[in-house]
Design a protein around this motif. Structure first.
Motif, short mmCIF file in Angstrom:
data_model
loop_
_atom_site.label_atom_id
_atom_site.label_comp_id
_atom_site.label_asym_id
_atom_site.label_seq_id
_atom_site.Cartn_x
_atom_site.Cartn_y
_atom_site.Cartn_z
N ASP A 108 0.64 -1.25 0.08
CA ASP A 108 -0.06 -0.01 0.04
C ASP A 108 1.00 0.99 0.06
OD1 ASP A 108 0.94 0.17 2.61
OD2 ASP A 108 -1.10 0.24 3.54
N GLY A 109 2.04 1.30 -0.24
CA GLY A 109 2.98 2.43 -0.28
C GLY A 109 3.63 2.92 1.09
N SER A 110 2.84 2.16 2.15
CA SER A 110 3.20 2.86 3.57
C SER A 110 4.54 2.35 4.14
CB SER A 110 2.15 2.28 4.70
OG SER A 110 2.09 0.92 4.82
N LEU A 111 5.30 1.35 3.39
CA LEU A 111 6.36 0.65 4.04
C LEU A 111 7.60 2.02 3.66
CD1 LEU A 111 6.97 -2.79 2.68
CD2 LEU A 111 6.54 -1.89 5.06
N ASP A 112 7.06 2.74 2.75
CA ASP A 112 8.37 4.00 2.27
C ASP A 112 8.12 4.82 3.31
OD1 ASP A 112 9.11 2.75 -0.20
OD2 ASP A 112 7.26 4.09 -1.23
N LYS A 113 7.12 5.04 4.18
CA LYS A 113 6.87 6.01 5.27
C LYS A 113 6.85 5.35 6.84
CE LYS A 113 3.58 8.13 2.04
NZ LYS A 113 2.23 7.31 2.04
N ILE A 114 7.17 4.24 6.86
CA ILE A 114 7.39 3.46 7.86
C ILE A 114 8.34 3.74 8.95
CG2 ILE A 114 8.78 1.63 7.42
CD1 ILE A 114 6.66 -0.49 8.70
N THR A 115 8.03 4.22 10.29
CA THR A 115 8.80 4.49 11.28
C THR A 115 9.64 3.13 11.72
OG1 THR A 115 7.37 4.29 13.17
CG2 THR A 115 7.33 6.23 12.14
N GLU A 116 10.88 3.20 12.47
CA GLU A 116 11.66 2.28 12.88
C GLU A 116 10.57 1.60 14.22
OE1 GLU A 116 14.80 -0.13 13.12
OE2 GLU A 116 14.25 1.24 11.61
N GLU A 150 7.40 1.24 13.93
CA GLU A 150 6.33 0.57 13.25
C GLU A 150 6.97 -0.69 12.69
OE1 GLU A 150 3.26 3.99 12.02
OE2 GLU A 150 5.08 3.72 10.81
N ALA A 151 8.05 -0.52 12.09
CA ALA A 151 8.65 -1.56 11.54
C ALA A 151 9.08 -2.97 12.56
CB ALA A 151 10.15 -1.25 11.03
N ASN A 152 9.28 -2.50 13.73
CA ASN A 152 9.79 -3.36 14.67
C ASN A 152 8.49 -4.06 15.13
OD1 ASN A 152 12.52 -3.40 15.17
ND2 ASN A 152 12.44 -1.30 16.15
#
Length: 153
Positions: free
Chosen positions: A82-90, A92-94
């Motif tokens: 959905d394109g949100s990985l480009d804006k993901i914070t550390e 959120e990624a964790n």
């Protein structure tokens, strides 16, 4: 990330894409299950008693495994596409990684329980052959999928 950790994730993506195309997921799942029964029966040469005891346990395991992979993968795939990985914070990624690890842990525990149950039905030699038959079946299924994809281009 080593190959043993990457392979299940790759298979999840491949199987998700495989089921997302063409026929309904339920139809494809039924076709695959029928092919798997025939393949395993040939490869493992079950006795009648073994088959009667094995298939209900295997089918319950396989259905739960499918459910875990596909229910959770829909969420993961949506998030990844959905394109949100480009804006993901550390942070959120964790959280996302923890969710993926939890699913992998559930799958591991499911397989461990399945193996414990199967040991009461099949001799060790057939369990080892089962593992090989599963890998061979998945490889053949993936190869057919690849071949089907090349023919349509």
């Amino acid at each position: 990330m080593n190959l043993k950790k990457l392979l299940p994730i790759l298979l999840l993506f491949v199987s998700f894409n495989f089921y997302a195309q063409g026929e309904s997921m339920k139809e494809k799942k039924m076709q695959i299950k029928a092919l798997k029964v025939a393949f395993f029966t040939t490869e493992l040469d079950f006795t009648t008693n073994e088959a009667e005891r094995f298939w209900p346990i295997y089918n319950a395991f396989d259905d739960k495994q499918f459910e875990l992979r596909h229910q959770k993968m829909k969420t993961y795939m949506r998030r990844m596409n959905d394109g949100s990985l480009d804006k993901i914070t550390e942070k959120e990624a964790n959280i996302f990684l923890a969710q993926i690890e939890d699913t992998e842990e559930e799958l591991f525990l499911l397989r461990k329980k399945f193996m414990k149950n199967v040991k009461t039905i099949l001799p060790a030699v057939k369990i080892v052959k089962l593992k090989k038959a599963e890998e061979d079946f998945n490889r053949k299924l993936l190869q057919q999928y690849r071949n089907k994809g090349h023919k349509s281009h």
